[in-house]
Motif scaffolding. Structure first.
Motif, PDB file in Angstrom:
ATOM      1  N   GLY A   1      18.939 -76.520 -23.891  1.00 26.61           N
ATOM      2  CA  GLY A   1      20.228 -76.126 -24.444  1.00 26.61           C
ATOM      3  C   GLY A   1      20.175 -74.768 -25.110  1.00 26.61           C
ATOM      4  O   GLY A   1      19.224 -73.984 -24.945  1.00 26.61           O
ATOM      5  N   ASP A   2      21.191 -74.460 -25.898  1.00 28.61           N
ATOM      6  CA  ASP A   2      21.284 -73.159 -26.556  1.00 28.61           C
ATOM      7  C   ASP A   2      20.992 -73.247 -28.049  1.00 28.61           C
ATOM      8  O   ASP A   2      21.448 -72.426 -28.834  1.00 28.61           O
ATOM      9  CB  ASP A   2      22.681 -72.559 -26.329  1.00 28.61           C
ATOM     10  CG  ASP A   2      22.902 -72.195 -24.858  1.00 28.61           C
ATOM     11  OD1 ASP A   2      21.934 -71.739 -24.226  1.00 28.61           O
ATOM     12  OD2 ASP A   2      24.024 -72.376 -24.360  1.00 28.61           O
ATOM     13  N   THR A   3      20.225 -74.275 -28.433  1.00 29.23           N
ATOM     14  CA  THR A   3      19.771 -74.344 -29.816  1.00 29.23           C
ATOM     15  C   THR A   3      18.673 -73.312 -30.027  1.00 29.23           C
ATOM     16  O   THR A   3      18.150 -72.728 -29.073  1.00 29.23           O
ATOM     17  CB  THR A   3      19.206 -75.746 -30.118  1.00 29.23           C
ATOM     18  OG1 THR A   3      18.065 -75.967 -29.276  1.00 29.23           O
ATOM     19  CG2 THR A   3      20.252 -76.826 -29.844  1.00 29.23           C
ATOM     20  N   GLN A   4      18.289 -73.091 -31.295  1.00 30.46           N
ATOM     21  CA  GLN A   4      17.208 -72.146 -31.566  1.00 30.46           C
ATOM     22  C   GLN A   4      15.926 -72.600 -30.883  1.00 30.46           C
ATOM     23  O   GLN A   4      15.187 -71.788 -30.328  1.00 30.46           O
ATOM     24  CB  GLN A   4      16.984 -72.028 -33.082  1.00 30.46           C
ATOM     25  CG  GLN A   4      18.194 -71.489 -33.861  1.00 30.46           C
ATOM     26  CD  GLN A   4      18.551 -70.075 -33.425  1.00 30.46           C
ATOM     27  OE1 GLN A   4      19.121 -69.870 -32.360  1.00 30.46           O
ATOM     28  NE2 GLN A   4      18.201 -69.109 -34.250  1.00 30.46           N
ATOM     29  N   MET A   5      15.657 -73.905 -30.931  1.00 25.53           N
ATOM     30  CA  MET A   5      14.486 -74.460 -30.282  1.00 25.53           C
ATOM     31  C   MET A   5      14.541 -74.219 -28.769  1.00 25.53           C
ATOM     32  O   MET A   5      13.532 -73.867 -28.140  1.00 25.53           O
ATOM     33  CB  MET A   5      14.399 -75.957 -30.570  1.00 25.53           C
ATOM     34  CG  MET A   5      13.241 -76.681 -29.921  1.00 25.53           C
ATOM     35  SD  MET A   5      13.173 -78.424 -30.428  1.00 25.53           S
ATOM     36  CE  MET A   5      14.756 -79.032 -29.788  1.00 25.53           C
ATOM     37  N   GLY A   6      15.730 -74.389 -28.197  1.00 20.49           N
ATOM     38  CA  GLY A   6      15.888 -74.197 -26.764  1.00 20.49           C
ATOM     39  C   GLY A   6      15.720 -72.754 -26.343  1.00 20.49           C
ATOM     40  O   GLY A   6      15.070 -72.454 -25.331  1.00 20.49           O
ATOM     41  N   ILE A   7      16.309 -71.836 -27.105  1.00 17.25           N
ATOM     42  CA  ILE A   7      16.183 -70.409 -26.799  1.00 17.25           C
ATOM     43  C   ILE A   7      14.721 -69.988 -26.856  1.00 17.25           C
ATOM     44  O   ILE A   7      14.227 -69.243 -26.000  1.00 17.25           O
ATOM     45  CB  ILE A   7      17.028 -69.566 -27.774  1.00 17.25           C
ATOM     46  CG1 ILE A   7      18.526 -69.824 -27.544  1.00 17.25           C
ATOM     47  CG2 ILE A   7      16.722 -68.075 -27.621  1.00 17.25           C
ATOM     48  CD1 ILE A   7      19.421 -69.203 -28.598  1.00 17.25           C
ATOM     49  N   TYR A   8      14.013 -70.483 -27.864  1.00 18.83           N
ATOM     50  CA  TYR A   8      12.602 -70.133 -28.025  1.00 18.83           C
ATOM     51  C   TYR A   8      11.783 -70.640 -26.834  1.00 18.83           C
ATOM     52  O   TYR A   8      10.929 -69.923 -26.299  1.00 18.83           O
ATOM     53  CB  TYR A   8      12.070 -70.735 -29.323  1.00 18.83           C
ATOM     54  CG  TYR A   8      10.670 -70.289 -29.692  1.00 18.83           C
ATOM     55  CD1 TYR A   8      10.426 -68.982 -30.097  1.00 18.83           C
ATOM     56  CD2 TYR A   8       9.604 -71.175 -29.651  1.00 18.83           C
ATOM     57  CE1 TYR A   8       9.149 -68.560 -30.440  1.00 18.83           C
ATOM     58  CE2 TYR A   8       8.327 -70.776 -30.006  1.00 18.83           C
ATOM     59  CZ  TYR A   8       8.103 -69.472 -30.397  1.00 18.83           C
ATOM     60  OH  TYR A   8       6.843 -69.061 -30.723  1.00 18.83           O
ATOM     61  N   ALA A   9      12.052 -71.878 -26.395  1.00 15.40           N
ATOM     62  CA  ALA A   9      11.328 -72.434 -25.251  1.00 15.40           C
ATOM     63  C   ALA A   9      11.596 -71.622 -23.992  1.00 15.40           C
ATOM     64  O   ALA A   9      10.672 -71.366 -23.195  1.00 15.40           O
ATOM     65  CB  ALA A   9      11.728 -73.896 -25.047  1.00 15.40           C
ATOM     66  N   LYS A  10      12.833 -71.211 -23.783  1.00 14.79           N
ATOM     67  CA  LYS A  10      13.173 -70.402 -22.607  1.00 14.79           C
ATOM     68  C   LYS A  10      12.468 -69.049 -22.656  1.00 14.79           C
ATOM     69  O   LYS A  10      11.978 -68.557 -21.629  1.00 14.79           O
ATOM     70  CB  LYS A  10      14.688 -70.211 -22.521  1.00 14.79           C
ATOM     71  CG  LYS A  10      15.458 -71.482 -22.224  1.00 14.79           C
ATOM     72  CD  LYS A  10      16.950 -71.237 -22.345  1.00 14.79           C
ATOM     73  CE  LYS A  10      17.738 -72.530 -22.326  1.00 14.79           C
ATOM     74  NZ  LYS A  10      19.179 -72.316 -22.581  1.00 14.79           N
ATOM     75  N   MET A  11      12.429 -68.439 -23.832  1.00 14.26           N
ATOM     76  CA  MET A  11      11.750 -67.158 -23.968  1.00 14.26           C
ATOM     77  C   MET A  11      10.271 -67.292 -23.633  1.00 14.26           C
ATOM     78  O   MET A  11       9.692 -66.447 -22.930  1.00 14.26           O
ATOM     79  CB  MET A  11      11.929 -66.620 -25.390  1.00 14.26           C
ATOM     80  CG  MET A  11      13.330 -66.159 -25.717  1.00 14.26           C
ATOM     81  SD  MET A  11      13.513 -65.655 -27.457  1.00 14.26           S
ATOM     82  CE  MET A  11      12.431 -64.225 -27.511  1.00 14.26           C
ATOM     83  N   LYS A  12       9.644 -68.353 -24.116  1.00 15.71           N
ATOM     84  CA  LYS A  12       8.214 -68.536 -23.868  1.00 15.71           C
ATOM     85  C   LYS A  12       7.943 -68.911 -22.407  1.00 15.71           C
ATOM     86  O   LYS A  12       6.918 -68.527 -21.847  1.00 15.71           O
ATOM     87  CB  LYS A  12       7.643 -69.603 -24.803  1.00 15.71           C
ATOM     88  CG  LYS A  12       7.555 -69.134 -26.253  1.00 15.71           C
ATOM     89  CD  LYS A  12       6.752 -67.841 -26.368  1.00 15.71           C
ATOM     90  CE  LYS A  12       6.797 -67.217 -27.733  1.00 15.71           C
ATOM     91  NZ  LYS A  12       6.114 -65.893 -27.767  1.00 15.71           N
ATOM     92  N   SER A  13       8.855 -69.629 -21.791  1.00 11.39           N
ATOM     93  CA  SER A  13       8.714 -69.952 -20.372  1.00 11.39           C
ATOM     94  C   SER A  13       8.737 -68.674 -19.544  1.00 11.39           C
ATOM     95  O   SER A  13       7.893 -68.463 -18.652  1.00 11.39           O
ATOM     96  CB  SER A  13       9.832 -70.896 -19.928  1.00 11.39           C
ATOM     97  OG  SER A  13       9.728 -71.191 -18.554  1.00 11.39           O
ATOM     98  N   SER A  14       9.687 -67.805 -19.835  1.00  8.21           N
ATOM     99  CA  SER A  14       9.787 -66.532 -19.123  1.00  8.21           C
ATOM    100  C   SER A  14       8.562 -65.666 -19.365  1.00  8.21           C
ATOM    101  O   SER A  14       7.999 -65.079 -18.429  1.00  8.21           O
ATOM    102  CB  SER A  14      11.051 -65.792 -19.586  1.00  8.21           C
ATOM    103  OG  SER A  14      11.132 -64.506 -19.003  1.00  8.21           O
ATOM    104  N   ALA A  15       8.106 -65.597 -20.612  1.00 12.05           N
ATOM    105  CA  ALA A  15       6.939 -64.773 -20.948  1.00 12.05           C
ATOM    106  C   ALA A  15       5.678 -65.300 -20.269  1.00 12.05           C
ATOM    107  O   ALA A  15       4.837 -64.515 -19.809  1.00 12.05           O
ATOM    108  CB  ALA A  15       6.747 -64.730 -22.460  1.00 12.05           C
ATOM    109  N   THR A  16       5.548 -66.623 -20.182  1.00 13.68           N
ATOM    110  CA  THR A  16       4.361 -67.223 -19.572  1.00 13.68           C
ATOM    111  C   THR A  16       4.268 -66.870 -18.099  1.00 13.68           C
ATOM    112  O   THR A  16       3.215 -66.455 -17.600  1.00 13.68           O
ATOM    113  CB  THR A  16       4.382 -68.756 -19.737  1.00 13.68           C
ATOM    114  OG1 THR A  16       4.426 -69.077 -21.131  1.00 13.68           O
ATOM    115  CG2 THR A  16       3.150 -69.392 -19.123  1.00 13.68           C
ATOM    116  N   VAL A  17       5.374 -67.017 -17.394  1.00 12.74           N
ATOM    117  CA  VAL A  17       5.371 -66.723 -15.957  1.00 12.74           C
ATOM    118  C   VAL A  17       5.165 -65.234 -15.717  1.00 12.74           C
ATOM    119  O   VAL A  17       4.417 -64.832 -14.813  1.00 12.74           O
ATOM    120  CB  VAL A  17       6.681 -67.212 -15.314  1.00 12.74           C
ATOM    121  CG1 VAL A  17       6.759 -66.762 -13.859  1.00 12.74           C
ATOM    122  CG2 VAL A  17       6.791 -68.723 -15.397  1.00 12.74           C
TER     123      VAL A  17
END
Length: 373
Positions: free
Chosen positions: A331-347
């Motif tokens: 989702g667009d919670t702070q936790m969700g945004i952070y997870a998406k950012m780290k997913s993108s950075a990891t790949v």
């Protein structure tokens, strides 16, 4: 407007490393050599960099960005600039516009702007018309990443636009890139010591890999192949139920005397494997299965982020799978945004060192999602 001192700080000190490094430190040298020049030269990147730095700060301070006046003002300015770019001379602005849109897309997604990229690519003649090879790879990664995160189909390119090498992937390859989403030659049971894990974690990851490979094999079979297809389908159903039952019977902690961090990694892998296996077995979207339960999601994220990012950076292939499993429900919670950012950075971190492995991980996960859907 921001001063050049403020622009210099987030681009070089905070934003650029965080885009291609899991822990935000020491990104691959190739990233600094190829990405920083166009970031500094782009008229859009300073504004985007400051916004990303602000979003990251808000996440760590527990501030909802949707309620942050500065973030709202900056978004408005950036969107206005983006619209100007998308309406300008495509031949002149295409690379810079796509670069900026993709970087912004790693933090938050506006589908209108993603469709803007699609329009640019169409006018250029498709993804193969992109002159910059790094940018072309970036487009492929972002397209797969968005499709996996939002459980959608690809939007910016067709799967046949990039041909993966034959699997199983041969050695040598970076051992820490080993992922349960790819058919590597070396099982995790032979790698756990090298990766500083334990046999219990390796067992979970090998179960996930076996199920992924069999699911992808079944999904690519011709349904009209008759009896052979029926036999393979029945074997797959038996394997899936068996794997799910085995995972359900696992304890929350390993029985061996490991470090607290290893216990956390074990339980994160166990929870991710349960959610992933259940989604495949029941044809239930990941966003609606285990992670549709708010308490489960909260517990998972609590354990996930209790492990240091530096530790996750040592096993990016595993971390990428874990994040791909959980981001559809973020989702667009702070936790969700952070997870998406780290997913993108990891790949992105992995792709700079081995693009085939990075895009292979994304493609395998996306194909499993298509099977689930």
């Amino acid at each position: 407007p921001c001063s050049w001192q403020l622009i210099f700080f987030p681009v070089h000190i905070s934003v650029a490393p965080s885009l291609a490094s899991i822990d935000g430190e020491n990104p691959p040298a190739a990233w600094n050599e190829t990405a920083l020049p166009w970031m500094v030269q782009s008229p859009l990147m300073p504004e985007i960099a400051v916004l990303i730095a602000l979003l990251v700060r808000n996440i760590h301070q527990g501030i909802e960005s949707s309620k942050c006046p500065n973030a709202l003002v900056m978004r408005g300015g950036i969107y206005s600039l983006l619209n100007e770019f998308l309406c300008g001379d495509i031949a002149v602005l295409s690379d810079r516009a796509v670069h900026a849109l993709l970087v912004l897309g790693s933090v938050e997604v506006l589908w209108a702007h993603i469709k803007g990229i699609k329009g640019i690519l169409k006018q250029l003649g498709g993804i193969n018309a992109i002159r910059d090879p790094l940018l072309k790879e970036f487009v492929i990664l972002v397209d797969y990443g968005l499709a996996c995160t939002y459980e959608k189909d690809l939007l910016l390119h067709k799967p046949q636009a990039y041909v993966l090498p034959t699997t199983p992937l041969p050695v040598p390859y970076p051992g820490h890139f080993n992922s349960p989403l790819l058919d590597f030659c070396t099982p995790f049971r032979d790698l756990w010591a090298e990766l500083e894990l334990n046999p219990s974690i390796a067992s979970i990851l090998d179960i996930v890999r076996s199920l992924t490979i069999s699911t992808l094999s079944l999904s690519q079979r011709d349904p009209s192949s008759g009896a052979n297809m029926k036999v393979q389908s029945e074997a797959w159903q038996i394997q899936t139920i068996s794997d799910y039952s085995a995972l359900l019977s696992l304890p929350e902690k390993t029985s061996v005397d490991d470090s607290p961090e290893l216990d956390l990694i074990y339980d994160v892998c166990r929870m991710a494997a349960l959610a992933y296996t259940f989604a495949i077995m029941s044809h239930t979207k990941l966003s609606a299965g285990y992670f549709g339960n708010a308490r489960w999601l909260q517990e998972f994220h609590s354990k996930l982020w209790s492990v240091s990012l530096t530790r996750w950076q040592k096993i990016p292939g595993i971390f990428a799978w874990i994040l791909l499993v959980c981001v559809p429900s973020a989702g667009d919670t702070q936790m969700g945004i952070y997870a998406k950012m780290k997913s993108s950075a990891t790949v992105l971190h992995m792709s700079i060192q081995d693009f085939d492995i990075a895009v292979g991980i994304l493609r395998a996960f996306w194909m499993v999602q298509r099977w689930i859907a």
